[in-house]
Motif scaffolding. Sequence first.
Motif, PDB file in Angstrom:
ATOM      1  N   THR B 102       0.833  -1.203   0.000  1.00 37.54           N
ATOM      2  CA  THR B 102       0.000   0.000   0.000  1.00 37.54           C
ATOM      3  C   THR B 102       0.872   1.260   0.000  1.00 37.54           C
ATOM      4  N   PHE B 149       5.271  -4.500  12.818  1.00 37.17           N
ATOM      5  CA  PHE B 149       3.911  -3.951  12.801  1.00 37.17           C
ATOM      6  C   PHE B 149       3.691  -3.136  11.524  1.00 37.17           C
ATOM      7  N   LEU B 150       4.665  -2.285  11.226  1.00 36.65           N
ATOM      8  CA  LEU B 150       4.576  -1.456  10.019  1.00 36.65           C
ATOM      9  C   LEU B 150       4.461  -2.341   8.783  1.00 36.65           C
ATOM     10  N   MET B 152       3.110  -5.287   8.622  1.00 40.08           N
ATOM     11  CA  MET B 152       1.742  -5.819   8.532  1.00 40.08           C
ATOM     12  C   MET B 152       0.801  -4.784   7.960  1.00 40.08           C
ATOM     13  N   ILE B 153       1.029  -3.528   8.328  1.00 34.57           N
ATOM     14  CA  ILE B 153       0.115  -2.484   7.857  1.00 34.57           C
ATOM     15  C   ILE B 153       0.263  -2.259   6.358  1.00 34.57           C
ATOM     16  N   THR B 154       1.512  -2.353   5.872  1.00 34.95           N
ATOM     17  CA  THR B 154       1.725  -1.964   4.475  1.00 34.95           C
ATOM     18  C   THR B 154       1.484  -3.101   3.485  1.00 34.95           C
ATOM     19  N   ARG B 155       1.199  -4.306   3.953  1.00 36.42           N
ATOM     20  CA  ARG B 155       1.010  -5.409   3.001  1.00 36.42           C
ATOM     21  C   ARG B 155      -0.458  -5.715   2.816  1.00 36.42           C
ATOM     22  N   LEU B 218      -6.390  -9.542   0.943  1.00 40.22           N
ATOM     23  CA  LEU B 218      -7.303  -9.229   2.042  1.00 40.22           C
ATOM     24  C   LEU B 218      -8.282  -8.132   1.698  1.00 40.22           C
ATOM     25  N   LEU B 221     -11.865  -8.889   1.787  1.00 42.24           N
ATOM     26  CA  LEU B 221     -12.573  -9.063   3.061  1.00 42.24           C
ATOM     27  C   LEU B 221     -13.454  -7.859   3.383  1.00 42.24           C
ATOM     28  N   GLU B 222     -13.149  -6.724   2.742  1.00 39.79           N
ATOM     29  CA  GLU B 222     -13.944  -5.527   3.028  1.00 39.79           C
ATOM     30  C   GLU B 222     -15.406  -5.728   2.679  1.00 39.79           C
ATOM     31  N   ARG B 225     -18.244  -7.091   5.555  1.00 37.12           N
ATOM     32  CA  ARG B 225     -18.601  -6.412   6.802  1.00 37.12           C
ATOM     33  C   ARG B 225     -20.122  -6.240   6.888  1.00 37.12           C
ATOM     34  N   LYS B 228     -24.942  -1.369   6.675  1.00 32.23           N
ATOM     35  CA  LYS B 228     -25.758  -0.430   7.468  1.00 32.23           C
ATOM     36  C   LYS B 228     -27.209  -0.528   7.052  1.00 32.23           C
TER      37      LYS B 228
END
Lengths: 663, 228
Positions: B102, B149-150, B152-155, B218, B221-222, B225, B228
């Motif tokens: 990302t 952690f970073l 995980m966030i960027t992949r 992933l 996966l959005e 959810r 609404k």
Amino acid sequence: MNSGDCLLWVLYASLLALLPTVLVAIPALPIRWKRSLGFLLTVAFCLLLIVVGIHALASPALHASIPGPLTDLAWQFTLDPLSGFFLLVLGSVGFAASLHAIGYFYHGSQSKLKQVLLPYPVFVTAMVWVLLAANAYTFLVAWELMALSSTFLILVEGQDQRRQQAAYLYLLIAHIGALALFVAFALLSHGDLISNGNFQRMAQSPYSPVVANAVFGLTLLGFGAKLGLLPLHAWLPEAHPAAPSPVSALMSGAMLPVAVYGLLRIDWQILPAGAGWWGPLWLGLGLSSALFAVLYSALQTDMKRLLAYSSMENMGLILIALGLSRIFAEQALWSLAALALVAGLFQVLNHAFFKSLLFLGSGSVLHATGTLEMSHLGGLIRSMPQTAFLVLIGIFALAGLPPLNGFASEWLLLQAFLLAPSLPSGMLRAILPLAAAGVVLVTAVAAFAIVKFYGIAFLGRARSAVAKQEAGIWERASMAFLALFCVLLGVFPGRVVDSLSHITALLLHGSQIAHQSALALTPISAQRASYLPGVFLLGIALSIAVVFVLVWWRFGRSLRRAPVWSCGFAADYSAQTQDSPTGFSQPLLRIFGVSLSTLRNRQGGRNTLPVQIPDPFWKGFYLPWGRVTLWIAEGISRLQHGRITSYLLYSFLTLIVLLVFFR
Amino acid sequence: MIMHSILAHSAIISPVLRILAAWMLVLSFALLAQRRLLSLIRLLAWQGVTLAVGTALVGQLTGDPVLWVSAVLTLSIKGILMPYVLHYLLRRLQVRGDVEMTLNVPSTQLLGILLVVFAFSIAAPLDGYLPAATHGMLGIALAAFLLSFLMMITRRKAISQIVGFLAMDNALFFAATSATLGMPLIVELGIALDTLIGLVVIGVFFFQIRDTFDSLDLHYLEHIREDK
């Protein structure tokens, strides 16, 4: 057995009283045994509570501590005159309600009995624990247990949408209140509930005015939500009609007073010296709640809704008495403060007796006719004469007619108001007579409402619902017990007032009102005012006897039943031509300009116009708050969008922030 | 006795430990920069081996035999078993090619440098409470943790996320052994078991995700959810 063990025995008994919850789970036991055993156990426990309560009214405080789940966190209990008095109230109401419940649930199924007998003993025991709690931890656990068990009891009669909404609303308001209490206790214990949680220690530690005011506001919110003070009253008229009648009686007669107990324990004993505006605020809130509630009580057409609003009105009156007492205490006029406090406590006791009597009576009506809607009822006095007579005593008591108990406490309250000119502050001297006028208006409208209750449902001719049989022996016995005490408390008010002196001594630096003789009630001195209920009783009995004898002598003894006189026309008037419950309260509607919303719907080919009386607070207070809450929730839910990367980013940023600020 | 042996060995062993710590940090940066999945797993294995060697050295330093057991466990689980399982998953799921990121590599590396500075500034005040041989280690461990952690966030791909997760676990383990000279074996075993179970669960999820979306990205996966 020394006296310290007495408290421990009550606690063991309260655990033993939970036995029905186990009992119903035994499949081999026949349902009749379960019902009788289950409720009779509570009956016995409540008798014990009455005995212990009366004993504690004149005894020094007892303390007990039981090891808790954590090393420093113990279950601590205290039995002093204040908790003894409220135990007495709870025991009396619980005794009658449990007796009534044996008859009330007589025809219920096995599963319904299970639903009742699981939470019912828990509810009673939780209230006992609240009243005996001596530290914040015990108090809060018992308080929550009380709220939860009563929520389940609301759902016993069925789980239709209306009941579910009532239970949800009740639970919601109870939790908002409990949250406020949590914060209040945290403030009182200086942030350390474990080591400073004991009430005695709280009472001894000093508080800054800011903290004291915050605690006062929070407890007013927390206990006010239970009392049904404006504007947190919305659950009362929903939950009471939804619950089974014995539960309504317990909730109205015993649970609402538990909140009064909380106010006395925390805002009085722990915070004896408050700001000058506390008393007037209590008085003002109590008066506005009482005025609002009594007006809406008079407009209701459902018997239990009417009683629910009336409970709210009585709680308002009690808060007025407490506020007045606080105002007097602030000026160190201790004997006047004691008088107002005694009036408030007496009202708690009386309300417990007559209101639970009326709730139980309406439960018997529901049993016999299948409805509580007054526009369907009528003429019950002929099909259920004994119930009607017992309910009538409750009606007289609630309406405040001498020589019954309702009059005695309201008279005491007004006497306390009449002594307001001895206050030094000119402002209060000017306002208090107005408040007294408000109290008189409340009692008058309450009498109007309760006359409607009796007149529409019990007198006249049956409208559409007909009572099939008289109430069962258990139900009548429970109502007779309550009615008997409505009379006894009214005829011997001096004894009651005397027995409350230890409470006033506990809360008001040892001051108490003058010793009373057995038959008369003299709040200050015999020259000023005194009330002889025995004379009233004798006079009423005599005049009734004279009239009875005269009528008997003149017209003979045979009872004659004739058709309604139709002004000479040959019309046979149906029962529908009687005054309807809505029509009866029409004058009030005109005077106070309450807006009604009517819904026209067509049922069975007939045009019916069921009238709904919407609570103005619903539209003006609850719905806007609900919208704001939803709006915030929607804003927050935008954070939740399903992208794992962003979720990780949230925790990452949280971690960084935490590292920066808490290194 | 123990104090004596620490003093005797520390002259040789602590410089080696420091070099290993630096190597750990380099590996973390490499993980952050690497685009190919196969190489990511290989780097993870190297991290495991480095941890095992570090643990063994600390065991030598303190003379605690339990740490040797721990070193063997680390080597077998983190150095061999987990990379092997990931490799097996990669082959079974037939995931190929580059990892979509990302954020591009240079910016990620720059962010990583900032994180290292931040981690050291946080950890520096704590050095006073730790043994002299391990000064600076906590900073490195924290930096490695934040870098994972970073990552995980960027992949975007699920496999690279699990690699990031395991690298985080490695960093925590490094903090426990090297910076504070070992922790009780029972705690270590517990953590190792947790990680293994986590790996099994995630492995099952991989198959489920691929069956549902025909991809391990992933980003799909959005769609699942709550609406609404």
